[in-house]
Design an enzyme around this catalytic site. Structure first.
Site, PDB file in Angstrom:
ATOM      1  N   ASP A 129     -14.454  18.156-134.455  1.00  0.00           N
ATOM      2  CA  ASP A 129     -13.566  16.722-134.920  1.00  0.00           C
ATOM      3  C   ASP A 129     -11.940  16.090-134.332  1.00  0.00           C
ATOM      4  OD1 ASP A 129     -13.394  13.808-136.109  1.00  0.00           O
ATOM      5  OD2 ASP A 129     -13.168  15.067-138.297  1.00  0.00           O
ATOM      6  N   GLU A 159     -18.494  11.139-129.914  1.00  0.00           N
ATOM      7  CA  GLU A 159     -17.998  10.137-131.074  1.00  0.00           C
ATOM      8  C   GLU A 159     -16.955   9.873-130.639  1.00  0.00           C
ATOM      9  OE1 GLU A 159     -19.527   9.561-134.637  1.00  0.00           O
ATOM     10  OE2 GLU A 159     -16.744  10.231-135.184  1.00  0.00           O
TER      11      GLU A 159
END
Ligand SMILES: [Zn+2]
Length: 516
Positions: free
Chosen positions: A180, A294
């Site tokens: 992330d 992402e």
């Protein structure tokens, strides 16, 4: 499919008998949900006086697989078995033999990221997923580099903790693993080596903070100074592509006039160049292995307008970037660990357009970052995205850990809270929070029985949320951790309480998205 395969092999009476024999040894408590069967072996997890242990009971024809595992070998009536510790090597071997534990790219529907800073939350996350019974695809291993640094965990440890947790809880429906908020190519390489399958690129440092307030002359100068070579572009061709265009999005028209284009390019142009470079590096590093990509601009100062979202999507596509999800910065405030701050109707209108853009330019998922505890907007987010959404949470599982500790060990909770109060002003710097020390209760003034109630307190939640790194890495003068070991051992000793807190909390998060 896996469950059926597991059922087929449950009938191996020899393996069953040997497993029962292993468990008969003193002090072994089977984790019933962990029981799995493959063609080659029966598998289980047990609690023992020396901690959690993996049990492997192979078929006669597959005894050789035990060579893949570390541990203590035994035999029962001449047939072998193994009792092994939860090491990195055993986690890797377990993923090879039970493929549903191996992280993989997510399906296109609803998915949820469960950050787990302590590495003990996966069983509770599994219980919440099972309780809502929908088809939400989970990401159990999900940490930003910032979180890994602050908790002194490696990318491999994050993956392995999710492996053990999902094995223990019997989750066989597949899972992703999200590296992330990656900011550098070195971050990408480290996470690819560990087996992550989802890569969230945070180009926030390359988003211009001044574009929204700059005077026209300043915008023009910034436009001229864009990295046109890295964008493989020129001012004239960008204008020709996008200036004056109108995009019809399911009945709503978004105009990109010259002024909006210049502002969008100045605000996000460098971010587009950075994301493109990261995507190309990742593609090379993965060498054909599939992955989810992402793009997240959620941690920036001002909302992403529809024209800016279109600019980013249009340009990333032109540059060959392929992404599974994108996190715009929505209107309102997505602060850590607390309810949405803003007008839910304004969010609803904003989400409607962003979801329509994601359908028109993808389809890709809208990713909702800092997604925990935003109960007032889940229904709206689920409806507008039509189930093409990723809900990302991180620190809220740490807060549930502290809730469990407040219940079973209020003294430990009080000392963690007192320490957090002292760290807050420094630790809050890199987070979107607005809690004020002046509005937080004193650590000493709270009776033991009321400690858990503090986890409902806005200011306390944020103070605890952003100080996790200081708390988990605090050390005495002699080097011993001040809190980390006590927190972990308390949660392990009261695993049922912790899993119960997580299940209750996450059912509220998942239910609005289940069954879409
Ligand atoms: Zn984020």
């Amino acid at each position: 499919m896996n469950a059926t395969r597991a059922a087929e092999h449950r009938g191996d009476a020899g393996r069953e008998r040997r497993l029962a024999h292993v468990l008969d040894r003193g002090g072994f408590t089977l984790q019933p949900a962990s029981r799995a069967a493959s063609e080659a072996a029966d598998w289980a997890m047990a609690q023992t006086p020396s901690g959690a242990r993996l049990l492997v009971v192979p078929s006669a024809t597959h005894a050789g697989l035990l060579a893949d595992f570390d541990g203590e070998r035994g035999d029962h009536d001449g047939a072998p078995f193994l009792v092994g510790p939860p090491t990195a090597r055993n986690a890797a071997a377990l993923r090879r033999h039970l493929p549903w534990l191996e992280p993989r790219p997510l399906p296109p529907g609803t998915s949820a990221g469960f950050g787990d800073r302590l590495g003990l939350a996966t069983p509770g996350h599994v219980r919440a997923l099972q309780a809502v019974g929908g088809s939400i695809a989970p990401v159990f291993a999900q940490q930003s580099i910032r979180e890994m640094t602050r908790t002194a965990r490696s990318p491999q440890a994050v993956i392995d903790d999710a492996t053990w947790g999902s094995f223990e809880a019997g989750w066989q429906e597949g899972q992703g693993a999200d590296a992330d908020h990656l900011k550098t190519t070195a971050d990408i390489t480290a996470c690819a080596d560990a087996g992550f399958t989802m890569y969230t690129i945070d180009p926030g440092e390359h988003v211009s903070r001044d574009a929204d307030t700059a005077a026209p002359g300043e915008l023009r100068a910034a436009w001229d100074a864009l990295p046109w070579d890295r964008l493989e572009d020129s001012p004239a061709s960008l204008r020709a592509r996008l200036a004056g265009r109108a995009f019809d999005l399911e009945g709503e028209s978004v105009q990109i006039d010259e002024g909006a284009l210049v502002k969008a390019a100045v605000k996000y142009g460098r971010a587009v160049a950075h994301v493109t470079a990261m995507f190309r590096h990742l593609s090379a590093v993965m060498g054909g292995r599939p992955f989810d990509f992402e793009v997240s601009v959620d941690e920036t100062d001002t909302p992403t307008t529809p024209a800016e979202h279109i600019f980013v999507a249009f340009e990333l596509r032109r540059l060959g970037v392929r992404w599974a999800s994108l996190a715009p910065r929505f209107v309102g405030r997505f602060e850590k660990g607390v309810e949405y701050i803003g007008d839910p109707a304004a969010f609803d209108a904003d989400m409607r357009v962003h979801a329509a853009i994601a359908r028109a330019f993808g389809p890709y998922k809208i990713s909702l970052h800092s997604g925990s505890d935003k109960f007032s907007i889940y229904e709206s987010a689920a409806r507008h995205t039509r189930g093409r959404i990723h809900v990302k949470t991180a620190g809220t599982s740490y807060l549930e850990a502290l809730r469990a500790i407040a219940i079973v060990a209020p003294e430990l909770f009080r000392s963690v809270y007192a320490y957090a109060l002292g760290r807050y002003e420094e630790d809050r710097a890199s987070y979107h929070v607005s809690a004020s020390l002046a509005l937080a209760p004193d650590a000493d003034g709270v009776p033991g029985g009321d400690c858990a109630a503090l986890l409902e307190h806005f200011h306390v939640r944020q103070i605890l949320h952003v100080t996790f790194g200081s708390v988990l890495t605090a050390r005495h003068a002699d080097g011993r951790p001040v809190f980390a070991d006590a927190i972990r051992s308390t949660l392990q000793a009261h695993a049922e309480v912790y899993a119960g807190c997580l299940e209750r909390h996450f059912v509220r998060h998942l239910r609005p998205f289940a069954g879409r």
